[in-house]
Design an enzyme around this catalytic site. Sequence first.
Site, PDB file in Angstrom:
ATOM      1  N   GLY A   1      -7.435   4.199  10.003  1.00  0.00           N
ATOM      2  CA  GLY A   1      -8.041   3.088   9.667  1.00  0.00           C
ATOM      3  C   GLY A   1      -8.279   2.703   8.244  1.00  0.00           C
ATOM      4  O   GLY A   1      -8.651   1.712   7.900  1.00  0.00           O
TER       5      GLY A   1
ATOM      6  N   THR B   1      -7.971   9.684   7.528  1.00  0.00           N
ATOM      7  CA  THR B   1      -7.251   8.309   7.064  1.00  0.00           C
ATOM      8  C   THR B   1      -7.043   7.320   8.058  1.00  0.00           C
ATOM      9  O   THR B   1      -6.622   6.460   7.752  1.00  0.00           O
ATOM     10  CB  THR B   1      -5.896   8.985   6.436  1.00  0.00           C
ATOM     11  OG1 THR B   1      -5.168   9.535   7.518  1.00  0.00           O
ATOM     12  CG2 THR B   1      -6.019   9.775   5.194  1.00  0.00           C
TER      13      THR B   1
ATOM     14  N   LYS C   1       0.836  -1.202   0.007  1.00  0.00           N
ATOM     15  CA  LYS C   1       0.044  -0.011  -0.075  1.00  0.00           C
ATOM     16  C   LYS C   1       0.772   1.359   0.078  1.00  0.00           C
ATOM     17  O   LYS C   1       1.557   1.525   0.827  1.00  0.00           O
ATOM     18  CB  LYS C   1      -0.890   0.133   1.413  1.00  0.00           C
ATOM     19  CG  LYS C   1      -2.021  -1.233   1.405  1.00  0.00           C
ATOM     20  CD  LYS C   1      -2.583  -0.953   2.487  1.00  0.00           C
ATOM     21  CE  LYS C   1      -1.875  -1.556   3.777  1.00  0.00           C
ATOM     22  NZ  LYS C   1      -2.540  -1.941   4.855  1.00  0.00           N
TER      23      LYS C   1
ATOM     24  N   GLY D   1      -5.890   1.222   6.097  1.00  0.00           N
ATOM     25  CA  GLY D   1      -5.130  -0.096   6.118  1.00  0.00           C
ATOM     26  C   GLY D   1      -6.170  -1.199   6.437  1.00  0.00           C
ATOM     27  O   GLY D   1      -6.101  -2.288   5.911  1.00  0.00           O
ATOM     28  N   CYS D   2      -6.861  -1.069   7.587  1.00  0.00           N
ATOM     29  CA  CYS D   2      -7.646  -1.981   8.359  1.00  0.00           C
ATOM     30  C   CYS D   2      -8.610  -2.048   7.392  1.00  0.00           C
ATOM     31  O   CYS D   2      -9.103  -3.213   7.211  1.00  0.00           O
ATOM     32  CB  CYS D   2      -7.856  -1.539   9.716  1.00  0.00           C
ATOM     33  SG  CYS D   2      -6.867  -1.379  10.716  1.00  0.00           S
TER      34      CYS D   2
END
Length: 201
Positions: free
Chosen positions: A146, A144, A112, A148-149
């Site tokens: 969270g 922004t 990512k 990635g989760c």
Amino acid sequence: MSHAPPIALTIAGSDSGGGAGIQADLKTFHAFGVFGTSAVTAVTAQNTLGVFAVHPIPVGVVRAQLDALATLVTPNLHEARILTGREVRTVDDARACSRALVEMGASAALVKGGHLEGDEAVDVLWDGTDEHVWRRPRMETRSTHGTGCTLSAAIAAGLAHGRPLLTAVNQAIQYVARAIYSAPGFGGGRGPLNHFARVGD
């Protein structure tokens, strides 16, 4: 008689602020029509301004539930650097890391690139055979927390529905983009996404 929804498991820490961790994963599962289950690895005290306390759950309670030949690993740049020992500053670095992670045993790797330098956010997927790259303009936003989760949970939800990996990743990336664009603007620091964002086809 209605069909039972697919089931997905998230293994993550609890975010008392509700924007990341178990809370973000379960909200994302729900948005994708997936019944979410969870294994909590840590309890935190946090809000949009920071993390103030972390209490790990004892190892005896949280047993090892995944091995390294997972369907997909989704590290951010910092995690990719730790896993591979490589610096990740450019898209080419992300490409190299995605290949290194597959060589280390992952079936596929999505690096990512939200924190890459430049005007674009770039994600790189390598599945051992083909490379796929997603590019989008970088947004100036503080909402922004969270991301990635939410992205990994959205991919897991797509896979739980039986979608091919590339379809699941593409749908998840689009969902996260919409969740950022329509974020509610909570808190005085890094705020959460809008997990009520529309899930595309």
